[in-house]
Design a protein around this motif. Structure first.
Motif, PDB file in Angstrom:
ATOM      1  N   ARG B 402     -56.915   0.982 -18.736  1.00  0.00           N
ATOM      2  CA  ARG B 402     -55.657   0.948 -18.012  1.00  0.00           C
ATOM      3  C   ARG B 402     -55.505   0.057 -16.928  1.00  0.00           C
ATOM      4  NH1 ARG B 402     -55.110   5.177 -14.919  1.00  0.00           N
ATOM      5  NH2 ARG B 402     -57.122   6.125 -15.360  1.00  0.00           N
ATOM      6  N   GLY B 403     -56.769  -0.582 -16.784  1.00  0.00           N
ATOM      7  CA  GLY B 403     -56.610  -1.401 -15.806  1.00  0.00           C
ATOM      8  C   GLY B 403     -56.733  -1.142 -14.230  1.00  0.00           C
ATOM      9  N   ALA B 404     -57.135   0.078 -14.414  1.00  0.00           N
ATOM     10  CA  ALA B 404     -57.352   0.886 -12.877  1.00  0.00           C
ATOM     11  C   ALA B 404     -58.751   0.967 -12.381  1.00  0.00           C
ATOM     12  CB  ALA B 404     -56.886   2.265 -13.216  1.00  0.00           C
ATOM     13  N   THR B 405     -59.532  -0.170 -12.587  1.00  0.00           N
ATOM     14  CA  THR B 405     -60.845  -0.042 -12.340  1.00  0.00           C
ATOM     15  C   THR B 405     -61.266  -0.026 -10.581  1.00  0.00           C
ATOM     16  OG1 THR B 405     -60.816  -2.608 -11.922  1.00  0.00           O
ATOM     17  CG2 THR B 405     -61.528  -1.617 -14.174  1.00  0.00           C
ATOM     18  N   ILE B 406     -62.422   0.470 -10.236  1.00  0.00           N
ATOM     19  CA  ILE B 406     -62.652   0.640  -8.839  1.00  0.00           C
ATOM     20  C   ILE B 406     -63.694  -0.330  -8.349  1.00  0.00           C
ATOM     21  CG2 ILE B 406     -63.301   2.326  -7.076  1.00  0.00           C
ATOM     22  CD1 ILE B 406     -62.239   4.526  -9.297  1.00  0.00           C
ATOM     23  N   ASP B 407     -63.409  -1.536  -8.153  1.00  0.00           N
ATOM     24  CA  ASP B 407     -64.417  -2.476  -8.128  1.00  0.00           C
ATOM     25  C   ASP B 407     -64.636  -2.849  -6.755  1.00  0.00           C
ATOM     26  OD1 ASP B 407     -65.805  -4.930  -8.369  1.00  0.00           O
ATOM     27  OD2 ASP B 407     -64.454  -5.889  -9.766  1.00  0.00           O
ATOM     28  N   GLU B 408     -65.791  -2.203  -5.965  1.00  0.00           N
ATOM     29  CA  GLU B 408     -66.072  -2.446  -4.880  1.00  0.00           C
ATOM     30  C   GLU B 408     -66.643  -3.846  -4.560  1.00  0.00           C
ATOM     31  OE1 GLU B 408     -66.203   0.014  -2.502  1.00  0.00           O
ATOM     32  OE2 GLU B 408     -67.614  -0.667  -0.970  1.00  0.00           O
ATOM     33  N   ALA B 409     -67.286  -4.345  -5.355  1.00  0.00           N
ATOM     34  CA  ALA B 409     -67.668  -6.009  -5.196  1.00  0.00           C
ATOM     35  C   ALA B 409     -66.712  -6.871  -5.316  1.00  0.00           C
ATOM     36  CB  ALA B 409     -69.032  -6.216  -6.014  1.00  0.00           C
ATOM     37  N   GLY B 410     -65.432  -6.327  -5.923  1.00  0.00           N
ATOM     38  CA  GLY B 410     -64.361  -7.337  -6.214  1.00  0.00           C
ATOM     39  C   GLY B 410     -64.841  -8.673  -7.229  1.00  0.00           C
ATOM     40  N   ALA B 411     -65.930  -8.148  -8.234  1.00  0.00           N
ATOM     41  CA  ALA B 411     -66.682  -9.181  -8.944  1.00  0.00           C
ATOM     42  C   ALA B 411     -66.227  -9.516 -10.441  1.00  0.00           C
ATOM     43  CB  ALA B 411     -68.047  -8.900  -8.798  1.00  0.00           C
ATOM     44  N   GLY B 412     -65.275  -8.359 -10.794  1.00  0.00           N
ATOM     45  CA  GLY B 412     -64.710  -8.881 -12.313  1.00  0.00           C
ATOM     46  C   GLY B 412     -65.681  -7.819 -13.042  1.00  0.00           C
ATOM     47  N   PRO B 413     -65.022  -7.824 -14.307  1.00  0.00           N
ATOM     48  CA  PRO B 413     -65.390  -6.897 -15.265  1.00  0.00           C
ATOM     49  C   PRO B 413     -66.669  -7.139 -16.116  1.00  0.00           C
ATOM     50  CG  PRO B 413     -63.793  -8.112 -16.332  1.00  0.00           C
ATOM     51  CD  PRO B 413     -64.079  -8.701 -15.024  1.00  0.00           C
ATOM     52  N   LEU B 414     -67.864  -7.677 -15.377  1.00  0.00           N
ATOM     53  CA  LEU B 414     -69.131  -7.910 -15.801  1.00  0.00           C
ATOM     54  C   LEU B 414     -70.202  -7.197 -15.310  1.00  0.00           C
ATOM     55  CD1 LEU B 414     -68.876 -11.674 -16.473  1.00  0.00           C
ATOM     56  CD2 LEU B 414     -68.737  -9.930 -18.459  1.00  0.00           C
ATOM     57  N   PRO B 415     -70.948  -6.310 -16.059  1.00  0.00           N
ATOM     58  CA  PRO B 415     -72.208  -5.443 -15.651  1.00  0.00           C
ATOM     59  C   PRO B 415     -73.293  -6.195 -14.693  1.00  0.00           C
ATOM     60  CG  PRO B 415     -71.977  -5.012 -17.640  1.00  0.00           C
ATOM     61  CD  PRO B 415     -71.040  -6.068 -17.440  1.00  0.00           C
ATOM     62  N   GLN B 416     -73.212  -7.454 -15.181  1.00  0.00           N
ATOM     63  CA  GLN B 416     -74.373  -8.416 -14.030  1.00  0.00           C
ATOM     64  C   GLN B 416     -73.673  -9.024 -13.047  1.00  0.00           C
ATOM     65  OE1 GLN B 416     -72.945  -8.993 -17.055  1.00  0.00           O
ATOM     66  NE2 GLN B 416     -73.008 -11.269 -17.489  1.00  0.00           N
ATOM     67  N   ALA B 417     -72.256  -8.831 -12.644  1.00  0.00           N
ATOM     68  CA  ALA B 417     -71.735  -9.330 -11.549  1.00  0.00           C
ATOM     69  C   ALA B 417     -71.839  -8.270 -10.316  1.00  0.00           C
ATOM     70  CB  ALA B 417     -70.188  -9.484 -11.871  1.00  0.00           C
TER      71      ALA B 417
END
Lengths: 93, 418
Positions: B402-417
């Motif tokens: 849905r594009g409703a991610t909760i990205d504390e780091a603002g680092a994008g959709p990669l686990p290693q980011a």
């Protein structure tokens, strides 16, 4: 610590490389939204042999396909990304 | 359950520490339960406890492959705080932090929760702007935060390298005084004891090897100790979420990576605050035994090895010594690694799954310990009612699509980011 045999530069410490993503997580340019979501976000996350894209960031910067075990870290193959993708493209043509 | 009190501890101390009994039973799995929780870590045990305590669901089994608290519950750096930036995470972790504050009383078990303060260091003008903005956001949400000047930081942590040519110069800090540490093993044991007293079966050495399904609905689990039926099954195995969900044919937005941590030989008290730097990703505290506990970045590639790379050890040591030069004379006693459930936005998942009767609590990345009691309460709510608690609702499984991610780091959709 892993030693990754870069096809261009020879064996190098893995700190020169960055993990990118698993090989099944590459998005086709014409993917439908549902397919895109599945490819981008759904992972097998295997405990065992996995095929992964790594980049030799602090070396030749080439993208490589590693066949790597996620427990033993044994790397059984390192192939340049271009070579790894050449075969399907030819057979599809 | 024998209740502990100051008197009972004194009595045991005066009588040679005899008469202690088992804290929880060692039952055989029954044929059927209302709820099975897969995973006997802090989160799973807390879930079982709150199911029985808050929701009156007492036919509960916790199935643990190894021994309780032997995974990431026993491998973290024990830091507890709620000073996040995203409002959804603030609500989640503050809910947990308020639960921590009364947890020892609640469980009648000393989890040694020590609100010694969690301090973020700022190393530049930009860092201080960022910390001030975060502090304002926290105070607007009713969460304690205090911006500290360079002098205040120097008084609080005299051992920091405050010299002008320090490798990481200290410009100031942001402290959450209600943050701190807890004794991680005691958290698992306290929840286990309290859950057991309410009738929860804690079954160790019981590995789930598959799911029993009827008409597309999960009706139980297959284990190395036979099949166990249940109306609802909750996965709570952060680190191995993908493997267990995979037994039901699910693919999750999670990759398993690893995070290392280290402790030194024990020394006399030298640091009474949790010192963290998010700019360089280092965190340092002193355990009640006197060991200096340090951690840093994860290793950034998929692995289940629970064994980290030496370059990260070197980096963590260099950062710790740069911040607190006195650490350079300490010998490190142990280093270890935990398998982290890295989600694609850095936030956890507490939700139903596409498989009827199967629920998921995972994706805690490397920050799950602090959430243990809150996560348990919210997951118990979901398992008991079938509906997400409003605090857990944003942490849905479909938020990525849905594009409703909760990205504390603002680092994008990669686990290693992360």
């Amino acid at each position: 610590m892993m030693l990754i045999a870069c096809p261009h530069c020879g064996p190098r410490a893995h700190v020169e490389f960055d993990y990118g993503r698993t090989l099944d997580a590459i998005l086709p340019l014409d993917a439908a939204p549902e397919q895109a979501a599945a490819v981008l976000y759904a992972r097998d996350n295997p405990r065992g042999v996995s095929q992964e894209l790594w980049q030799h960031t602090h070396g030749c910067r080439a993208w490589l396909v590693l066949t790597r075990h996620t427990v033993s870290h044994e790397i059984s193959a390192v192939v340049p990304w271009v070579a790894a993708t050449a075969a399907p493209r030819e057979s599809g043509a | 359950m024998t209740r502990f009190s100051a008197l009972s501890l004194l009595r045991a101390g005066l009588t040679g520490q005899k008469g202690w009994s088992r804290h929880w039973r060692d039952p055989e799995p029954r044929a059927q339960y209302d709820v099975i929780v897969i995973g006997g870590g802090g989160h799973g045990l807390a879930t079982a406890y709150y199911l029985a305590k808050v929701h009156g669901v007492r036919s509960v089994a916790v199935l643990e492959r190894g021994w309780i608290g032997g995974g990431n519950t026993g491998r973290n750096t024990t830091i507890v705080r709620s000073n996040y930036r995203q409002p959804q995470l603030q609500r989640l972790l503050e809910y947990s932090l308020t639960t921590w504050e009364t947890l020892s009383d609640e469980l009648n078990y000393n989890v040694m929760f020590s609100q010694r303060g969690a301090l973020f260091l700022g190393h530049s003008d930009a860092d201080m702007t960022h910390l001030a903005e975060r502090g304002d956001s926290l105070r607007c949400a009713g969460i304690d935060a205090e911006l500290l000047t360079r002098d205040q930081v120097a008084r609080l942590v005299p051992l920091l390298d405050m010299s002008p040519n320090a490798r990481f110069p200290v410009y100031g800090g942001l402290i959450q005084k209600r943050g701190g540490t807890a004794r991680h093993d005691a958290v698992a044991w306290g929840f286990a004891r309290a859950a057991d007293a309410l009738g929860v079966d804690i079954i160790q050495n019981c590995e789930v090897t598959g799911f029993a399904m009827t008409g597309g609905k999960v009706t139980g689990v297959k284990t190395n100790r036979g099949e166990v039926g249940a109306d609802r099954v909750g996965i709570c195995v952060a680190g191995s979420s993908g493997l267990v969900a995979g037994l039901a044919g699910l693919k999750l937005p999670i990759e398993s990576h690893l995070l290392q941590a280290f402790v030194s030989e024990p020394v006399k008290p030298m640091l009474d605050t949790v010192v963290m730097s998010q700019s360089i990703h280092a965190y340092i505290s002193q355990s009640d035994k006197g060991e200096m506990v340090v951690g840093g970045d994860p290793d950034h590639y998929p692995t289940y090895s629970q064994r980290g790379s030496p370059h990260r050890i070197e980096e963590v040591a260099a950062q710790a010594i740069s911040l607190i030069p006195a650490l350079s004379r300490l010998r490190m006693l142990r280093g270890w690694a935990g398998t982290t459930d890295m989600s694609f936005d850095g936030s956890p998942i507490i939700d139903t799954t596409p498989v009827d009767g199967l629920y998921l609590n995972g994706g805690w990345c490397y920050g799950g310990f602090k959430a243990t009691p809150g996560s348990g309460r919210l997951y118990a709510h979901l398992l008991a009612t079938g509906e997400s608690h409003e605090i857990a609702a944003p942490f849905s499984l479909d938020r990525f699509a849905r594009g409703a991610t909760i990205d504390e780091a603002g680092a994008g959709p990669l686990p290693q980011a992360r």
